[in-house]
Design a protein around this motif. Structure first.
Motif, PDB file in Angstrom:
ATOM      1  N   LYS A  30       0.810  -1.221   0.000  1.00 43.99           N
ATOM      2  CA  LYS A  30       0.000   0.000   0.000  1.00 43.99           C
ATOM      3  C   LYS A  30       0.844   1.271   0.000  1.00 43.99           C
ATOM      4  CE  LYS A  30      -4.364  -1.575   1.857  1.00 43.99           C
ATOM      5  NZ  LYS A  30      -5.357  -1.454   2.922  1.00 43.99           N
ATOM      6  N   ILE A  31       2.093   1.172   0.425  1.00 43.94           N
ATOM      7  CA  ILE A  31       2.950   2.359   0.409  1.00 43.94           C
ATOM      8  C   ILE A  31       4.107   2.187  -0.573  1.00 43.94           C
ATOM      9  CG2 ILE A  31       2.305   3.213   2.682  1.00 43.94           C
ATOM     10  CD1 ILE A  31       4.825   1.906   3.819  1.00 43.94           C
ATOM     11  N   ALA A  32       3.874   1.419  -1.633  1.00 42.38           N
ATOM     12  CA  ALA A  32       4.911   1.157  -2.646  1.00 42.38           C
ATOM     13  C   ALA A  32       4.933   2.215  -3.748  1.00 42.38           C
ATOM     14  CB  ALA A  32       4.705  -0.222  -3.266  1.00 42.38           C
ATOM     15  N   HIS A  33       4.024   3.158  -3.709  1.00 37.65           N
ATOM     16  CA  HIS A  33       3.939   4.216  -4.734  1.00 37.65           C
ATOM     17  C   HIS A  33       3.702   3.636  -6.118  1.00 37.65           C
ATOM     18  CE1 HIS A  33       5.401   7.041  -1.712  1.00 37.65           C
ATOM     19  NE2 HIS A  33       6.388   6.222  -1.476  1.00 37.65           N
ATOM     20  N   VAL A  34       2.838   2.626  -6.220  1.00 34.32           N
ATOM     21  CA  VAL A  34       2.542   2.001  -7.505  1.00 34.32           C
ATOM     22  C   VAL A  34       1.029   2.000  -7.697  1.00 34.32           C
ATOM     23  CG1 VAL A  34       2.678  -0.121  -8.869  1.00 34.32           C
ATOM     24  CG2 VAL A  34       4.590   0.538  -7.392  1.00 34.32           C
ATOM     25  N   ASN A  35       0.591   2.499  -8.824  1.00 40.60           N
ATOM     26  CA  ASN A  35      -0.817   2.522  -9.166  1.00 40.60           C
ATOM     27  C   ASN A  35      -1.130   1.243  -9.953  1.00 40.60           C
ATOM     28  OD1 ASN A  35      -3.162   2.902 -10.908  1.00 40.60           O
ATOM     29  ND2 ASN A  35      -3.146   5.014 -10.168  1.00 40.60           N
TER      30      ASN A  35
END
Length: 122
Positions: free
Chosen positions: A35-40
């Motif tokens: 969730k905090i991987a900065h991937v959409n």
């Protein structure tokens, strides 16, 4: 859009695994995203479809599994962070994270994953 370079790396891994197993087609790809991987996930799927054109994975379907962050504290706590409050989004919340047991600053441990969890091949 950094999702494109991530998609290239993920697809290389998928195709290498498929080749090692003598696959003729990749049917489904399951990917874990923190969730905090900065991937959409939607942008990543678009890029995966683009980089898979002309390969045995070009008709693959995708599913994405969201991975919650966990925290680790010097007091021994390891687990999910407390509730995100005060209107902060998850990323803002994680940067000022306190242990739900002792109140000290805690270390983020997880939630940044991006990995192929499984592939379905024939």
């Amino acid at each position: 859009m950094h999702e494109y370079s991530l998609a290239v790396d993920l697809m290389e891994s998928v195709l290498a695994a498929a080749e090692e197993n003598n696959a003729s087609v990749v049917n489904h790809i399951n990917i874990k995203i923190g969730k905090i991987a900065h991937v959409n996930p939607m942008q990543l799927e678009f890029c995966l479809k683009a980089v898979s054109e002309g390969t045995i994975a070009e008709k693959a379907e995708y599913s994405f599994e969201s991975v919650d962050p966990e925290i680790k504290c010097d007091c021994g706590y390891f687990g999910k962070p407390g509730k995100c409050g005060d209107g902060l989004d998850l990323l803002e919340y994680m940067t000022s994270l306190k242990c739900p047991l002792c109140g000290k600053n805690a270390e983020v441990n997880g939630g940044t994953e991006l990995a192929v969890e499984s592939i379905d091949i024939d």
